[in-house]
Enzyme design. Structure first.
Site, PDB file in Angstrom:
ATOM      1  N   SER A   1       0.829  -1.199   0.000  1.00  0.00           N
ATOM      2  CA  SER A   1       0.000   0.000   0.000  1.00  0.00           C
ATOM      3  C   SER A   1       0.871   1.260   0.000  1.00  0.00           C
ATOM      4  O   SER A   1       1.690   1.450  -0.893  1.00  0.00           O
ATOM      5  CB  SER A   1      -0.966  -0.046   1.184  1.00  0.00           C
ATOM      6  OG  SER A   1      -2.012   0.891   1.033  1.00  0.00           O
TER       7      SER A   1
ATOM      8  N   ASP B   1      -5.880  -3.809  -2.063  1.00  0.00           N
ATOM      9  CA  ASP B   1      -4.819  -3.466  -1.110  1.00  0.00           C
ATOM     10  C   ASP B   1      -4.144  -4.708  -0.526  1.00  0.00           C
ATOM     11  O   ASP B   1      -4.802  -5.626  -0.034  1.00  0.00           O
ATOM     12  CB  ASP B   1      -5.437  -2.631   0.018  1.00  0.00           C
ATOM     13  CG  ASP B   1      -4.398  -1.912   0.849  1.00  0.00           C
ATOM     14  OD1 ASP B   1      -3.521  -2.593   1.406  1.00  0.00           O
ATOM     15  OD2 ASP B   1      -4.476  -0.685   0.951  1.00  0.00           O
TER      16      ASP B   1
END
Length: 648
Positions: free
Chosen positions: A394, A511
């Site tokens: 991320s 993610d």
């Protein structure tokens, strides 16, 4: 044999014998030669012989673990003879070794009735037991490396050999010698014939043939005739190693000549083979030395005509990029002195890999929390802690790719401070009604991609890097290490419901924090010997509210339907989702980082995931925690390099 008599005189167990007696004892010994990898005796065998090492080295193993290394002048096998039991360890030649051996009858006649000998054996046994129980391992007298290529025309052998010599000396302060093999039509004579024979080391001979520069690296140039058989090359190289290992901890063979016979012999005398290649992903082929006990690394030198790039996503291969600095003056000295320059990075990483001391950094996810990574990386750089590999999740993937692309720490801090202004809050907003997420993610890419400049794919990186994402259809962690850099960080940062997922091949990616918030395992898979894992996501703290939640709560006052709920003080749906993600990433991140040598957890519990405008504070918290963990990092580095540091 005069050499053996001299050797016996240096071994305390024979100190009670006079010169004439030592000469008589020699007749009882039987000499034998064993090649690298040969098993001398096995754990559990009957003990019938006593051995003295004339030259070479032996590994002593308990199970699969090497517990000590025996060198010239050491002996073994006495305990099984004294106690009448079985061998307590397996002994294997780690390079060619010559032994002098006594059978049981000769051993008994020499030692069993001699009180001084029995007392000495008892002391030796006590020392060995103490060393084994403490986990101490005696490092061998030397490591032998060979730099060569299956194709004589490939460039880079001398560059790599010289660079490794300098960097290994700088890392360990140990004595290093380069053995440069020069092609000749004549058989070696005079001093060189003596150097390549099985005679004992001579300081006078060394002074005539070996040159040492002011930087602590020595050089000896050895003539070699093309076309020699592997057996002849093995004998001469092993003799040379036996001599040099008494003085040098690292011996680096530079195979500058037609290497065929010598190349075939490499596994018999070398611990490490560094092969110059012009294509990545080359598998071992005919002519390439292979042996289970010899490590094999590949260096892709892009100066060679047929070479082409490869994705930089693992410790290997070590890619030397085309760089003008390598064509001016002493390229190896430039690499040694400018360790963070573009061409130096892969060779410094190679040197650390050879020593088992490469450092990988796992940068966790966490939106604004991830800005703290910059403070951590800044402390590592300031304290000369290398970052050989990086994996990010991320926000950590964005910073990881930027770092691997060569954007300096200070420029990245400047970028964070610029983008983090309150007025830029809506820069990444591109609402979508056609995709499964609030934001399409196109502006997200548009914001960050310009900072990468001309570096667009993993082939352009300077440091091996990967990002992690989650396949939302299977729950699988996906490690991304090839293709477009923008796709890699966009997929890794696709927070569910906020950003639309990204399709990459057969995977639909969101993610990486859903599956692996702190990718320490990925760092280890990339080839790191030591991992520093950074989990920036803090535990939830009651009363800490982000700006989005505050705005939603205030707007809710004007929503008449909000007053019909069970509890008007209940958190909104957005809070529930993001708080759940924060709890997951904090707990799972620490779990995933459990196998890292050092874990860094900055105290960010009074921040929220949207507060990019507090970048200076976040960076400071990252610095603070990295500085607190610095002693642990330095201790871990010392443990990795310690066995190879110069012996006093």
């Amino acid at each position: 044999m005069k050499d053996f008599q001299d050797l016996l005189a240096t071994i305390p167990i024979f100190s009670f014998l006079g010169r004439a007696e030592t000469a008589a004892v020699e007749q009882l010994f039987v000499e034998s030669t064993h090649q690298k990898g040969d098993v001398i005796c096995r754990q559990g065998d009957e003990g019938e012989t006593f051995h003295v090492i004339l030259d070479g080295e032996l590994d002593v193993l308990s199970g699969e673990k090497v517990v000590t290394i025996l060198k010239s002048g050491d002996f073994f096998g006495e305990m099984a003879l004294l106690q009448g039991g079985k061998r307590t360890a397996t002994v294997v030649a780690n390079r060619r070794v010559r032994l002098m051996t006594l059978d049981r009858a000769s051993f008994n006649s020499l030692f069993m009735k001699n009180p001084k000998a029995l007392e000495y054996f008892t002391r030796v046994l006590c020392r060995r037991l103490a060393s084994t129980s403490s986990g101490e391992k005696t490092r061998g007298s030397s490591m032998v490396l060979t730099v060569g290529s299956r194709r004589h025309s490939l460039k880079g052998k001398s560059l790599v050999a010289s660079s490794l010599a300098g960097v290994l000396h700088d890392l360990t302060r140990a004595d290093v010698i380069i053995v440069r093999v020069k092609s000749t039509d004549q058989a070696p004579g005079g001093d060189y014939a003596e150097l390549l024979s099985n005679s004992q080391w001579s300081d006078e001979l060394a002074s005539r043939l070996i040159r040492t520069d002011s930087e602590g690296v020595s050089l000896v140039e050895v003539p070699g005739r093309p076309g020699l058989s592997a057996a002849v090359c093995e004998e001469k190289a092993s003799n040379l190693v036996s001599k040099l290992s008494t003085k040098f901890q690292f011996i680096i063979f530079d195979l500058g000549m037609d290497p065929q016979g010598l190349l075939e012999a490499v596994p018999t005398f070398s611990d490490v083979f560094v092969e110059i290649v012009d294509q990545a992903g080359m598998e071992t082929a005919n002519g390439t030395p292979t042996k289970a006990r010899m490590r094999h690394f590949r260096v892709l030198n892009t100066f060679n005509a047929n070479s082409y790039g490869t994705s930089i996503n693992s410790c290997e291969p070590f890619v030397i990029p085309r760089d003008g600095a390598l064509t001016n003056g002493s390229a190896s000295q430039y690499i040694r002195s400018n360790k963070k320059s573009v061409p130096a990075l892969p060779l410094h990483r190679l040197a650390r890999k050879i020593l088992g001391a490469t450092v990988g950094v796992a940068l966790g996810g966490g939106a604004a929390f991830g800005i703290a990574h910059l403070g951590v990386l800044e402390v590592l750089e300031e304290n000369d802690i290398p970052v050989d590999l990086v994996a990010g999740c991320s926000q950590g993937s964005i910073i990881g790719i930027g770092y691997a692309a060569g954007i300096g720490i200070q420029p990245m801090i400047d970028i964070a401070m610029s983008l983090g202004k309150r007025g830029n809050t809506l820069l990444a907003v591109d609402l979508t009604l056609t995709k499964p997420g609030l934001l399409a993610g196109n502006k997200f890419i548009k914001i960050f991609s310009p900072y990468l400049g001309e570096k667009t794919t993993f082939e352009d990186l300077l440091i091996p890097c990967r990002t992690v994402a989650t396949d939302i259809e299977s729950g699988e962690r996906i490690s991304i290490g090839k293709g477009k850099l923008t796709t890699a960080f966009r997929a890794s940062a696709a927070v569910p419901m906020v950003f639309a997922p990204v399709r990459v091949g057969e995977h639909v990616l969101v993610d990486g924090g859903v599956a692996d918030p702190v990718p320490a395992e990925v760092v280890n898979e990339m080839g790191a010997d030591m991992c520093i894992a950074v989990n920036v996501v803090p535990p939830l703290k009651r009363g800490v509210e982000n700006a989005v939640s505050k705005t939603v709560r205030q707007l809710n006052r004007f929503n008449p339907l909000a007053y019909f709920g069970d509890d008007e003080q209940m958190p909104n749906m957005f809070d529930v989702i993001m708080n759940a993600m924060q709890i997951l990433q904090y707990e799972l991140g620490n779990f995933k980082a459990a196998n890292a040598e050092v874990r860094i957890n900055p105290d960010l519990s009074d921040f929220t995931w949207v507060e990019y405008y507090r970048s200076d504070e976040l960076i400071a918290r990252g610095r603070e925690e990295a500085e607190a963990k610095l002693p642990l990092i330095q201790r871990a580095m010392k443990e990795k390099l310690g066995p190879w540091m110069k012996r006093s």
